[in-house]
Design an enzyme around this catalytic site. Structure first.
Site, PDB file in Angstrom:
ATOM      1  N   TRP A 104     -30.900 117.683  81.614  1.00 53.20           N
ATOM      2  CA  TRP A 104     -30.089 116.518  81.834  1.00 53.20           C
ATOM      3  C   TRP A 104     -29.616 116.398  83.291  1.00 53.20           C
ATOM      4  CZ3 TRP A 104     -30.946 113.120  78.527  1.00 53.20           C
ATOM      5  CH2 TRP A 104     -31.105 113.218  77.489  1.00 53.20           C
ATOM      6  N   ASP A 173     -20.979 114.960  83.238  1.00 51.83           N
ATOM      7  CA  ASP A 173     -21.704 114.484  81.886  1.00 51.83           C
ATOM      8  C   ASP A 173     -21.327 115.121  80.866  1.00 51.83           C
ATOM      9  OD1 ASP A 173     -23.652 113.744  80.059  1.00 51.83           O
ATOM     10  OD2 ASP A 173     -25.335 114.025  81.086  1.00 51.83           O
ATOM     11  N   LYS A 197     -22.993 113.043  69.923  1.00 55.44           N
ATOM     12  CA  LYS A 197     -22.984 114.575  69.652  1.00 55.44           C
ATOM     13  C   LYS A 197     -21.735 114.906  69.214  1.00 55.44           C
ATOM     14  CE  LYS A 197     -26.606 114.804  72.683  1.00 55.44           C
ATOM     15  NZ  LYS A 197     -27.405 114.501  73.828  1.00 55.44           N
TER      16      LYS A 197
HETATM   17  C1  LIG Z   1     -27.968 113.681  74.834  1.00 50.48           C
HETATM   18  C2  LIG Z   1     -27.374 113.925  76.281  1.00 50.48           C
HETATM   19  C3  LIG Z   1     -27.592 112.846  77.157  1.00 50.48           C
HETATM   20  C4  LIG Z   1     -28.558 111.590  76.848  1.00 50.48           C
HETATM   21  O1  LIG Z   1     -27.663 110.695  75.965  1.00 50.48           O
HETATM   22  P1  LIG Z   1     -28.015 109.285  75.489  1.00 50.48           P
HETATM   23  O2  LIG Z   1     -26.811 108.750  75.008  1.00 50.48           O
HETATM   24  O3  LIG Z   1     -29.460 109.389  74.441  1.00 50.48           O
HETATM   25  O4  LIG Z   1     -28.651 108.673  76.766  1.00 50.48           O
HETATM   26  C5  LIG Z   1     -27.286 113.079  78.486  1.00 50.48           C
HETATM   27  N1  LIG Z   1     -26.895 114.027  78.996  1.00 50.48           N
HETATM   28  C6  LIG Z   1     -26.432 115.123  77.964  1.00 50.48           C
HETATM   29  C7  LIG Z   1     -25.775 116.225  78.380  1.00 50.48           C
HETATM   30  C8  LIG Z   1     -26.730 115.099  76.712  1.00 50.48           C
HETATM   31  O5  LIG Z   1     -26.481 115.962  76.017  1.00 50.48           O
END
Ligand SMILES: *Cc1c(COP(=O)(O)O)cnc(C)c1O
Length: 361
Positions: A104, A173, A197
């Site tokens: 990521w 993030d 999540k």
């Molecule tokens: C799932 C995830 C993403 C992507 O998320 P989207 O909402 O599908 O764009 C980005 N960073 C991390 C750490 C993730 O777990």
């Protein structure tokens, strides 16, 4: 809690939601607050939805102890659109620094490279085990911002401390770890997370931004929906927001408050992850390849002999343990155990791992 669950969903995202939240949403689905229509069918300018939006922000502010000089933006496009939004809004004359911890982090920095100068610092050691390295930036340089990924969802790596770099605002993030433990928001310039999540359904991103960073970018040069100050001025309704996702997020935030907030989540998440890592460490058939000090409390990847993998996943599913397959790029297995996963679900998985092993060893 109500009825004993018969299945546990270990999907990495969209992930399981608390059962009580789902039941409330179900009960209110056709007729919201005796209005005779669903919240899904109401105007985003209605009093009902406005109350939900304000409540969601207030609850999140309380849960994360967000200081007053930070604003909460609810945006669309998930975490991935923030990969673009952040460089577009925050890049100044200095380069940005990206800590590369894996999948990521790479996605985020690849996007940022399109918009400005980016320096990359690898923080991932691969051998003999996967481990996140302590960060030390020696150059005296200043950065527009410093981006990192506190929890790498696919490889199951988590920083258990905030990197101490004070050469620019820290951007994180938090898609897969937001609200899983207390954090000191004032150590960050910007935090963001896709909702699917640890917050609610897909389609929503939460951005928590320090006020001085809101209007760094020239409003006339950016897509309107991507300009942070504009999103704020329009009350996170620069266009029609994802109303149902925000409604559910508000319920999840309320559920979190009832559970005892992020301190209680941290306590449970420690217990849950320890239980699972212990089962894996005690086994000879299963393996987790991450150094103990870098193991994620949210995502637990593990491997098993290739010849047994399909059989394990099938049998697990027959036992009500669903979606344990690893990410398509990583293979193997993975259990995502976010806030909504009850301890019983993890206990059941740990028991099943032992039971499965007993058939072979
Ligand atoms: C799932 C995830 C993403 C992507 O998320 P989207 O909402 O599908 O764009 C980005 N960073 C991390 C750490 C993730 O777990």
């Amino acid at each position: 809690m109500t009825s004993a669950k018969t299945v546990y969903n270990f999907c990495s995202g969209p992930a399981m939601l608390p059962e009580t939240v789902m039941k409330q949403a179900q009960a209110e689905f056709l007729d919201y607050q005796s209005k005779g229509i669903s919240i899904m069918e109401m105007s985003h300018r209605s009093d009902e939805f406005q109350a939900i939006l304000l409540s969601a922000k207030a609850r999140l502010r309380e849960l994360m102890a967000i200081p007053e000089n930070y604003q909460i933006l609810l945006m669309q496009g998930g975490a991935s659109l923030q990969f673009s939004c952040i460089p577009l809004n925050l890049t100044g004359s200095d380069p940005a620094l990206y800590l590369d911890s894996g999948y990521w982090a790479k996605k985020a920095l690849t996007e940022a490279q399109k918009y400005g100068s980016v320096e990359v610092l690898s923080v991932l050691e691969e051998h003999p085990e996967k481990r996140l390295l302590d960060v030390s930036v020696t150059e005296s340089e200043h950065y527009s911002y410093i981006h990192y990924t506190p929890n790498e969802t696919i490889d199951g790596l988590e920083f258990h401390h905030v990197p101490s770099i004070n050469k620019g605002p820290l951007v994180a993030d938090m898609s897969s770890c937001i609200l899983s433990r207390p954090i000191e928001v004032d150590r960050f310039g910007l935090l963001y997370a896709g909702a699917q999540k640890n917050i609610g359904p897909a389609g929503l991103a939460v951005v928590i931004i320090r006020e001085d960073l809101l209007s760094r970018a020239d409003k006339t040069k950016l897509p309107r929906l991507l300009h942070y100050q504009t999103v704020l001025s329009e009350g996170s309704m620069a266009n029609t927001p994802p109303t149902f996702a925000i409604y559910l997020a508000n319920l999840v935030f309320g559920w979190l408050q009832e559970q005892g907030g992020v301190l209680e989540m941290e306590r449970l998440n420690k217990q849950k992850s320890q239980l699972l890592y212990q089962a894996l460490d005690q086994s000879v058939l299963f393996n987790n390849a991450v150094a103990t000090d870098s193991r994620s409390r949210m995502n637990v990847p593990f491997s098993i002999d290739r010849n047994l993998e399909t059989h394990f996943l099938e049998q697990a599913a027959n036992h009500g343990l669903l979606n344990l397959v690893g990410h398509r790029t990583a293979g193997g297995c993975r259990a995502s155990i976010y806030n909504a996963m009850p301890k019983e679900g993890v206990e059941k998985l740990a028991e099943f791992i032992k039971y499965f092993e007993s058939q072979y060893v």
